[in-house]
Motif scaffolding. Structure first.
Motif, PDB file in Angstrom:
ATOM      1  N   ALA A   1       0.873  -1.180   0.000  1.00 51.24           N
ATOM      2  CA  ALA A   1       0.000   0.000   0.000  1.00 51.24           C
ATOM      3  C   ALA A   1       0.904   1.223   0.000  1.00 51.24           C
ATOM      4  CB  ALA A   1      -0.906   0.007   1.223  1.00 51.24           C
ATOM      5  N   GLU A   2       0.613   2.189  -0.864  1.00 49.22           N
ATOM      6  CA  GLU A   2       1.516   3.329  -1.011  1.00 49.22           C
ATOM      7  C   GLU A   2       0.723   4.623  -1.137  1.00 49.22           C
ATOM      8  OE1 GLU A   2       5.491   2.967  -3.114  1.00 49.22           O
ATOM      9  OE2 GLU A   2       4.331   4.071  -4.628  1.00 49.22           O
ATOM     10  N   ALA A   3       1.274   5.687  -0.576  1.00 49.05           N
ATOM     11  CA  ALA A   3       0.635   7.005  -0.665  1.00 49.05           C
ATOM     12  C   ALA A   3       1.694   8.056  -0.968  1.00 49.05           C
ATOM     13  CB  ALA A   3      -0.077   7.350   0.631  1.00 49.05           C
ATOM     14  N   ASP A   4       1.407   8.916  -1.948  1.00 46.02           N
ATOM     15  CA  ASP A   4       2.264  10.056  -2.287  1.00 46.02           C
ATOM     16  C   ASP A   4       1.506  11.348  -2.014  1.00 46.02           C
ATOM     17  OD1 ASP A   4       4.147   8.275  -3.220  1.00 46.02           O
ATOM     18  OD2 ASP A   4       3.749   8.644  -5.339  1.00 46.02           O
ATOM     19  N   VAL A   5       2.211  12.321  -1.461  1.00 47.60           N
ATOM     20  CA  VAL A   5       1.662  13.666  -1.285  1.00 47.60           C
ATOM     21  C   VAL A   5       2.664  14.638  -1.909  1.00 47.60           C
ATOM     22  CG1 VAL A   5       0.855  15.417   0.321  1.00 47.60           C
ATOM     23  CG2 VAL A   5       0.561  12.999   0.876  1.00 47.60           C
ATOM     24  N   THR A   6       2.206  15.428  -2.881  1.00 44.99           N
ATOM     25  CA  THR A   6       3.089  16.328  -3.617  1.00 44.99           C
ATOM     26  C   THR A   6       2.586  17.761  -3.526  1.00 44.99           C
ATOM     27  OG1 THR A   6       3.629  14.565  -5.193  1.00 44.99           O
ATOM     28  CG2 THR A   6       4.144  16.818  -5.858  1.00 44.99           C
ATOM     29  N   ARG A   7       3.518  18.689  -3.356  1.00 43.18           N
ATOM     30  CA  ARG A   7       3.176  20.107  -3.325  1.00 43.18           C
ATOM     31  C   ARG A   7       4.087  20.847  -4.304  1.00 43.18           C
ATOM     32  NH1 ARG A   7      -0.555  23.686  -0.482  1.00 43.18           N
ATOM     33  NH2 ARG A   7       0.194  25.773  -1.005  1.00 43.18           N
ATOM     34  N   LYS A   8       3.481  21.625  -5.208  1.00 37.08           N
ATOM     35  CA  LYS A   8       4.246  22.403  -6.175  1.00 37.08           C
ATOM     36  C   LYS A   8       4.292  23.855  -5.725  1.00 37.08           C
ATOM     37  CE  LYS A   8       3.096  19.417 -10.087  1.00 37.08           C
ATOM     38  NZ  LYS A   8       2.473  19.312 -11.441  1.00 37.08           N
ATOM     39  N   MET A   9       5.497  24.432  -5.801  1.00 33.16           N
ATOM     40  CA  MET A   9       5.696  25.832  -5.411  1.00 33.16           C
ATOM     41  C   MET A   9       6.595  26.473  -6.463  1.00 33.16           C
ATOM     42  SD  MET A   9       6.373  25.023  -1.388  1.00 33.16           S
ATOM     43  CE  MET A   9       7.395  23.615  -1.871  1.00 33.16           C
TER      44      MET A   9
ATOM     45  N   ASN B   1       5.337   3.822   1.897  1.00 29.21           N
ATOM     46  CA  ASN B   1       4.995   2.508   1.353  1.00 29.21           C
ATOM     47  C   ASN B   1       4.986   1.490   2.491  1.00 29.21           C
ATOM     48  OD1 ASN B   1       5.974  -0.274   0.344  1.00 29.21           O
ATOM     49  ND2 ASN B   1       5.368   0.710  -1.566  1.00 29.21           N
ATOM     50  N   TYR B   2       3.918   0.702   2.557  1.00 28.04           N
ATOM     51  CA  TYR B   2       3.781  -0.311   3.616  1.00 28.04           C
ATOM     52  C   TYR B   2       3.537  -1.679   3.008  1.00 28.04           C
ATOM     53  CZ  TYR B   2       1.743  -3.061   7.386  1.00 28.04           C
ATOM     54  OH  TYR B   2       1.476  -4.065   8.294  1.00 28.04           O
ATOM     55  N   THR B   3       4.286  -2.658   3.486  1.00 25.52           N
ATOM     56  CA  THR B   3       4.125  -4.041   3.049  1.00 25.52           C
ATOM     57  C   THR B   3       3.802  -4.906   4.264  1.00 25.52           C
ATOM     58  OG1 THR B   3       5.853  -3.664   1.389  1.00 25.52           O
ATOM     59  CG2 THR B   3       5.210  -5.943   1.792  1.00 25.52           C
ATOM     60  N   PRO B   4       2.630  -5.514   4.333  1.00 25.39           N
ATOM     61  CA  PRO B   4       2.299  -6.335   5.504  1.00 25.39           C
ATOM     62  C   PRO B   4       3.078  -7.640   5.562  1.00 25.39           C
ATOM     63  CG  PRO B   4       0.537  -6.430   3.879  1.00 25.39           C
ATOM     64  CD  PRO B   4       1.497  -5.389   3.400  1.00 25.39           C
ATOM     65  N   ASN B   5       3.443  -8.176   4.391  1.00 24.95           N
ATOM     66  CA  ASN B   5       4.174  -9.442   4.340  1.00 24.95           C
ATOM     67  C   ASN B   5       4.999  -9.452   3.056  1.00 24.95           C
ATOM     68  OD1 ASN B   5       5.114 -12.004   4.821  1.00 24.95           O
ATOM     69  ND2 ASN B   5       3.189 -13.036   4.358  1.00 24.95           N
ATOM     70  N   GLY B   6       6.297  -9.185   3.181  1.00 18.67           N
ATOM     71  CA  GLY B   6       7.129  -8.946   2.014  1.00 18.67           C
ATOM     72  C   GLY B   6       7.608 -10.189   1.292  1.00 18.67           C
TER      73      GLY B   6
ATOM     74  N   GLU C   1       6.768  -7.643   7.737  1.00 20.52           N
ATOM     75  CA  GLU C   1       6.264  -6.267   7.683  1.00 20.52           C
ATOM     76  C   GLU C   1       7.394  -5.286   7.357  1.00 20.52           C
ATOM     77  OE1 GLU C   1       3.101  -3.935  10.389  1.00 20.52           O
ATOM     78  OE2 GLU C   1       5.027  -4.284  11.376  1.00 20.52           O
ATOM     79  N   ALA C   2       7.130  -4.360   6.435  1.00 22.28           N
ATOM     80  CA  ALA C   2       8.170  -3.419   6.006  1.00 22.28           C
ATOM     81  C   ALA C   2       7.585  -2.046   5.711  1.00 22.28           C
ATOM     82  CB  ALA C   2       8.890  -3.957   4.770  1.00 22.28           C
ATOM     83  N   TRP C   3       8.416  -1.022   5.921  1.00 25.51           N
ATOM     84  CA  TRP C   3       8.064   0.358   5.615  1.00 25.51           C
ATOM     85  C   TRP C   3       9.152   0.990   4.751  1.00 25.51           C
ATOM     86  CZ3 TRP C   3       3.565   2.805   7.082  1.00 25.51           C
ATOM     87  CH2 TRP C   3       2.789   2.171   8.059  1.00 25.51           C
ATOM     88  N   TRP C   4       8.749   1.821   3.803  1.00 23.03           N
ATOM     89  CA  TRP C   4       9.666   2.646   3.025  1.00 23.03           C
ATOM     90  C   TRP C   4       9.111   4.058   3.043  1.00 23.03           C
ATOM     91  CZ3 TRP C   4      14.231   3.472   0.913  1.00 23.03           C
ATOM     92  CH2 TRP C   4      14.363   4.359  -0.157  1.00 23.03           C
TER      93      TRP C   4
END
Length: 225
Positions: free
Chosen positions: A117-125, A135-140, A146-149
């Motif tokens: 599961a992955e989420a991006d948040v972008t802001r332009k200036m 990024n989250y992996t419950p079972n890699g 379990e892993a996080w990036w």
């Protein structure tokens, strides 16, 4: 390589049927001196080719990406199917998506598939944009659990077709290798549809000169249509 060929064969009839809906489909083909993901090499230092097809009828989208890999578990390809949505709010661009990874060729006894599961948040200036990715992996993959990036990236448009960017990320995984990774590089538009990217990658495990965590310069060409 086989998986990459299968992707192209599958994409061809889809493109033909989409003649009257061409704005909903986009395609990408490319080649690079190495395949990198989450800041580390995945093709054993060898060049790779890749391709993707994306269907985006609105804020929601589906994308299929394929490339050869060279992993110690025997995997010879990676196919990613991504389903997501890209809303906008309060000056921010969001991208929430789920990724299903398939690694054909993985040796017997090792699960060749897993979810992220992955989420991006972008802001332009102005000419600058900043992005936070989680990024989250419950079972890699393989023995990893379990892993996080978590990665932050900043990009500056320095000319009409030139962008300079840098990223810093942290990977933490249960029953795996924790590391910090960073990269800096330039992306140059060569034509309307063709870009070149040259980027230096390194990690906190960079003393592993022969492994996936080693430092190195990666160049790539990306064709979009």
């Amino acid at each position: 390589m086989v998986a990459f060929g299968v992707l192209l064969l599958a994409a061809a009839p889809a493109a033909a049927k989409a003649a009257d809906r061409s704005d909903q489909f986009s395609f990408e083909l490319g080649a690079a001196t190495e395949y990198t993901a989450k800041g580390v090499g995945k093709s054993d230092g060898e060049p790779h080719v890749f391709g993707s097809v994306t269907w985006s009828p609105g804020p929601a989208y589906v994308k299929v990406f394929a490339t050869p890999v060279e992993l110690s578990q025997g995997s010879d390809a990676e196919i990613l199917t991504t389903v997501g949505v890209k809303p906008k709010a309060a000056g921010f661009d969001f991208d929430f998506h789920a990724i299903y990874r398939l690694r054909p060729g993985t040796r017997a006894g090792v699960d060749s598939t897993f979810w992220e599961a992955e989420a991006d948040v972008t802001r332009k200036m102005g000419p600058t944009s900043v992005r936070l990715r989680v990024n989250y992996t419950p079972n890699g993959f393989a023995r990893a659990k379990e892993a996080w990036w978590v990665e932050g990236q900043a990009t500056v448009k320095v000319a009409e077709k030139t962008k300079v960017s840098a990223a810093l990320g942290r990977r933490e995984v249960e029953r795996g290798v924790d590391y910090t990774a960073w990269n800096v590089g330039v992306r140059q538009g060569l034509t309307k549809n063709l870009d070149a990217d040259v980027r230096w990658f390194d990690t906190s495990k960079g003393d592993d000169l022969k492994g996936e965590y080693r430092a190195g310069l990666v160049g790539s060409l990306i064709l979009k249509f």
